[in-house]
Design a protein around this motif. Structure first.
Motif, PDB file in Angstrom:
ATOM      1  N   LEU A 180       0.865  -1.177   0.000  1.00 44.96           N
ATOM      2  CA  LEU A 180       0.000   0.000   0.000  1.00 44.96           C
ATOM      3  C   LEU A 180       0.898   1.222   0.000  1.00 44.96           C
ATOM      4  CD1 LEU A 180      -2.785  -1.145   2.487  1.00 44.96           C
ATOM      5  CD2 LEU A 180      -2.563  -1.546   0.030  1.00 44.96           C
ATOM      6  N   THR A 181       1.113   1.769  -1.184  1.00 41.79           N
ATOM      7  CA  THR A 181       2.118   2.807  -1.393  1.00 41.79           C
ATOM      8  C   THR A 181       1.657   4.181  -0.926  1.00 41.79           C
ATOM      9  OG1 THR A 181       1.315   3.242  -3.636  1.00 41.79           O
ATOM     10  CG2 THR A 181       3.016   1.543  -3.385  1.00 41.79           C
ATOM     11  N   LYS A 182       2.632   5.088  -0.857  1.00 38.76           N
ATOM     12  CA  LYS A 182       2.397   6.498  -0.495  1.00 38.76           C
ATOM     13  C   LYS A 182       1.801   6.634   0.910  1.00 38.76           C
ATOM     14  CE  LYS A 182       1.582   7.357  -5.413  1.00 38.76           C
ATOM     15  NZ  LYS A 182       0.769   8.031  -6.442  1.00 38.76           N
ATOM     16  N   CYS A 183       2.168   5.713   1.802  1.00 36.38           N
ATOM     17  CA  CYS A 183       1.596   5.731   3.150  1.00 36.38           C
ATOM     18  C   CYS A 183       2.081   6.933   3.964  1.00 36.38           C
ATOM     19  CB  CYS A 183       1.871   4.427   3.884  1.00 36.38           C
ATOM     20  SG  CYS A 183       3.579   4.187   4.405  1.00 36.38           S
ATOM     21  N   ASP A 184       3.140   7.607   3.488  1.00 36.26           N
ATOM     22  CA  ASP A 184       3.613   8.803   4.187  1.00 36.26           C
ATOM     23  C   ASP A 184       2.606   9.952   4.093  1.00 36.26           C
ATOM     24  OD1 ASP A 184       4.732  10.580   1.613  1.00 36.26           O
ATOM     25  OD2 ASP A 184       4.993   8.419   1.366  1.00 36.26           O
ATOM     26  N   PHE A 243       3.616   0.967   2.645  1.00 36.66           N
ATOM     27  CA  PHE A 243       4.903   1.196   1.999  1.00 36.66           C
ATOM     28  C   PHE A 243       5.030   2.661   1.569  1.00 36.66           C
ATOM     29  CE2 PHE A 243       7.991   1.130  -1.468  1.00 36.66           C
ATOM     30  CZ  PHE A 243       8.964   0.283  -0.958  1.00 36.66           C
ATOM     31  N   SER A 244       6.216   3.201   1.739  1.00 37.19           N
ATOM     32  CA  SER A 244       6.512   4.555   1.268  1.00 37.19           C
ATOM     33  C   SER A 244       7.901   4.583   0.659  1.00 37.19           C
ATOM     34  CB  SER A 244       6.440   5.569   2.420  1.00 37.19           C
ATOM     35  OG  SER A 244       6.994   6.818   2.022  1.00 37.19           O
ATOM     36  N   SER A 245       7.972   4.917  -0.623  1.00 36.59           N
ATOM     37  CA  SER A 245       9.274   5.063  -1.268  1.00 36.59           C
ATOM     38  C   SER A 245      10.026   6.258  -0.701  1.00 36.59           C
ATOM     39  CB  SER A 245       9.093   5.230  -2.782  1.00 36.59           C
ATOM     40  OG  SER A 245       8.540   4.070  -3.346  1.00 36.59           O
TER      41      SER A 245
END
Length: 210
Positions: A146-150, A180-182
């Motif tokens: 689950l991206t961009k969690c920041d 997940f956060s890149s």
């Protein structure tokens, strides 16, 4: 076997293919990355391999138009599949991408794990769910990042992860869900461990056959 069995940092680009007929021989082990065109797939690949420009990133979603292959060891590859859903491109081009993605998923025998990337603020769209259900039906393990969690507070982030976990639990498949956060590298250790284990499990399987 520990994650030392494979080193994602050694990933090197080898080829971009318009369809599965142009890919390397269907042998060894592949772990594929798939997601909507605005899910941050290229950024996640760069983060997981600790490389700034392994996968091309763009402010315009949908840059991944081909099947991109990254070799991390002999006969062990990461696959960046064409993005689906969002991209503002001509319909015929979109259909061509979708055909390449579908053929890969259905016909590539060396595929051993699927990483599905979804924006944590908009998870489990129809195409996402279709992809995950297909993987479960094919007995393929899935890691949902689950991206961009920041972009969310800690409480909201945890709530979204739990919500997705509960929804996917009904499929009774081998599915892991991870925020997940890149940008912040959140979830990096957990994700690399899962992917490394997929390669390691396969190594164990192939060396213990009688």
């Amino acid at each position: 076997m520990s994650e030392q069995a494979i080193n994602l940092n050694k990933a090197k680009f080898t080829i971009s293919a318009p369809d599965i007929r142009r890919l390397p021989d269907d042998t060894g082990i592949e772990v594929a990355f798939a997601g909507r065109s605005n899910a941050g797939k290229s950024s996640a690949l760069n983060t997981l391999t600790r490389q700034k420009s392994l996968a091309r990133t763009s402010k315009t979603p949908g840059r991944t138009q081909l099947i991109n292959v990254f070799e991390i060891a002999e006969n062990k590859r990461l696959i960046d599949l064409p993005g689906y859903g969002f991209a503002k491109v001509p319909l015929e081009m979109k259909k061509k991408w979708q055909k390449a993605l579908g053929e890969y998923l259905e016909k590539r025998d060396c595929l051993k794990g699927l990483v599905v990337l979804m924006d944590i603020r908009h998870p489990l769209k129809d195409l996402d769910q279709d992809l995950i259900e297909w993987a479960v039906d094919s007995d393929l393990p899935v890691l949902c990042l689950l991206t961009k969690c920041d972009k969310l507070s800690q409480g909201k982030k945890s709530a979204e992860v739990l919500k997705v976990q509960k929804t996917l639990a009904a499929l009774k498949g081998d599915i892991k869900v991870q925020a997940f956060s890149s940008l912040k590298r959140t979830g990096y250790d957990q994700a690399t461990q899962v992917i490394s284990n997929w390669f390691a499990d396969e190594i164990v399987d192939t060396t213990t056959e009688s």
